[in-house]
Design a protein around this motif. Structure first.
Motif, PDB file in Angstrom:
ATOM      1  N   PRO A 129       1.091  -1.206  -0.340  1.00  0.00           N
ATOM      2  CA  PRO A 129       0.402   0.649   0.322  1.00  0.00           C
ATOM      3  C   PRO A 129       0.906   0.913   0.185  1.00  0.00           C
ATOM      4  CG  PRO A 129      -0.473  -1.121   1.818  1.00  0.00           C
ATOM      5  CD  PRO A 129       0.806  -1.994   1.338  1.00  0.00           C
ATOM      6  N   GLY A 130       0.272   2.225  -0.510  1.00  0.00           N
ATOM      7  CA  GLY A 130       1.205   3.721  -1.211  1.00  0.00           C
ATOM      8  C   GLY A 130       2.359   3.225  -1.869  1.00  0.00           C
ATOM      9  N   SER A 131       2.380   2.432  -2.895  1.00  0.00           N
ATOM     10  CA  SER A 131       3.977   2.202  -3.345  1.00  0.00           C
ATOM     11  C   SER A 131       3.940   3.510  -4.544  1.00  0.00           C
ATOM     12  CB  SER A 131       3.822   1.071  -3.880  1.00  0.00           C
ATOM     13  OG  SER A 131       4.477   0.614  -5.755  1.00  0.00           O
ATOM     14  N   HIS A 132       4.351   3.832  -4.900  1.00  0.00           N
ATOM     15  CA  HIS A 132       5.286   4.959  -5.830  1.00  0.00           C
ATOM     16  C   HIS A 132       5.300   3.972  -7.245  1.00  0.00           C
ATOM     17  CE1 HIS A 132       3.799   8.147  -3.217  1.00  0.00           C
ATOM     18  NE2 HIS A 132       4.638   7.278  -2.295  1.00  0.00           N
ATOM     19  N   ASN A 133       4.909   2.543  -7.123  1.00  0.00           N
ATOM     20  CA  ASN A 133       5.730   2.143  -9.315  1.00  0.00           C
ATOM     21  C   ASN A 133       4.666   2.479  -9.525  1.00  0.00           C
ATOM     22  OD1 ASN A 133       5.662   0.199 -10.813  1.00  0.00           O
ATOM     23  ND2 ASN A 133       6.725  -1.770  -9.781  1.00  0.00           N
ATOM     24  N   PRO A 134       5.713   2.904 -11.059  1.00  0.00           N
ATOM     25  CA  PRO A 134       4.899   3.525 -12.241  1.00  0.00           C
ATOM     26  C   PRO A 134       3.380   2.648 -12.593  1.00  0.00           C
ATOM     27  CG  PRO A 134       7.520   3.862 -12.612  1.00  0.00           C
ATOM     28  CD  PRO A 134       6.784   2.936 -11.007  1.00  0.00           C
ATOM     29  N   ALA A 135       4.042   1.696 -12.400  1.00  0.00           N
ATOM     30  CA  ALA A 135       3.145   0.457 -12.959  1.00  0.00           C
ATOM     31  C   ALA A 135       1.560   0.529 -11.941  1.00  0.00           C
ATOM     32  CB  ALA A 135       3.575  -1.010 -13.606  1.00  0.00           C
ATOM     33  N   ALA A 136       2.131   0.556 -10.795  1.00  0.00           N
ATOM     34  CA  ALA A 136       1.150   1.239  -9.713  1.00  0.00           C
ATOM     35  C   ALA A 136       0.650   2.068  -9.915  1.00  0.00           C
ATOM     36  CB  ALA A 136       1.758   0.784  -8.601  1.00  0.00           C
ATOM     37  N   GLU A 137       1.225   3.184 -10.452  1.00  0.00           N
ATOM     38  CA  GLU A 137       0.393   4.643 -10.545  1.00  0.00           C
ATOM     39  C   GLU A 137      -0.692   4.854 -11.369  1.00  0.00           C
ATOM     40  OE1 GLU A 137       3.356   7.599  -9.748  1.00  0.00           O
ATOM     41  OE2 GLU A 137       3.171   6.775  -7.847  1.00  0.00           O
ATOM     42  N   LEU A 138      -0.179   3.619 -11.843  1.00  0.00           N
ATOM     43  CA  LEU A 138      -0.860   3.925 -13.378  1.00  0.00           C
ATOM     44  C   LEU A 138      -2.326   3.167 -13.330  1.00  0.00           C
ATOM     45  CD1 LEU A 138      -1.152   5.201 -16.445  1.00  0.00           C
ATOM     46  CD2 LEU A 138       0.351   2.585 -17.137  1.00  0.00           C
ATOM     47  N   ALA A 139      -2.076   2.069 -13.103  1.00  0.00           N
ATOM     48  CA  ALA A 139      -3.255   1.295 -12.669  1.00  0.00           C
ATOM     49  C   ALA A 139      -4.359   1.551 -11.518  1.00  0.00           C
ATOM     50  CB  ALA A 139      -2.711  -0.162 -11.789  1.00  0.00           C
TER      51      ALA A 139
END
Length: 196
Positions: A129-139
């Motif tokens: 939770p709260g990840s700033h991974n580009p894929a996670a943000e885009l999802a």
């Protein structure tokens, strides 16, 4: 259809479908107003720019929608379906049916993009939770416009967000019942059903 023809159709269909997904993702990114500084968004822009640049000179955006990306996706889907029909039956069929089948195929692919984005968002919310991974943000950016209406209807259950469950059910109903009914009503050949 012999094995070589089947293998040829599979390889070309896979490669074109992959590019079609990137083109449609470009449409979705503008639709949801995603952060275009995200590296994945930059990839989608660079991959689609060679074909979209000349189309953008002719086809303007309408109501803030990236109509050139949508038009390119419909054309690519129609060409893919025409190729499959030519390899299978020796004819491409008529243009109005190809366009109608392409719109059905594009709508189905849009549903899949939203489905996958929500799956990624849910998994990331559990494990990081709260990840700033580009894929996670885009999802998250793709999923949020789909989940927002459900969040307004469904009450918050003590910090537990169950709106994705209802969004998954809605998408599954559309994908499993509405899209096949539309394809059957439009007279889509069985060989093209694999494309949607």
């Amino acid at each position: 259809m012999n094995a070589l023809t089947g293998a040829t159709i599979f390889v070309i269909q896979t490669l074109i479908s992959l590019y079609l997904t990137i083109v449609l993702l470009r449409f979705v990114l503008q639709l949801v107003k995603a952060n275009f500084y995200n590296p994945l968004c930059q990839f989608a822009v660079r991959a689609t720019q060679p074909l979209l640049k000349p189309i953008r000179r002719i086809v303007p955006s309408v109501f803030g929608l990236d109509t050139s990306s949508l038009l390119l996706a419909i054309v690519i889907q129609a060409l893919l379906m025409a190729f499959v029909l030519m390899m299978t039956y020796g004819t491409i069929g008529d243009i109005p049916h190809l366009l109608m089948w392409s719109i059905i195929g594009i709508t189905s692919l849009l549903l899949k993009i939203f489905w996958v984005a929500m799956i990624i968002m849910v998994i990331v919310s559990w494990i990081a939770p709260g990840s700033h991974n580009p894929a996670a943000e885009l999802a998250y950016q793709i999923s949020e416009p789909i989940l927002a209406p459900f969040r307004r209807i469904i009450p918050n259950l003590g910090g537990m967000d169950i709106s994705p469950i209802f969004a998954f059910i809605a998408i599954q109903v559309l994908q499993s019942y509405v899209m096949p009914a539309l394809a059957a009503y439009a007279g889509m050949p069985q060989e093209l059903w694999r494309l949607i």
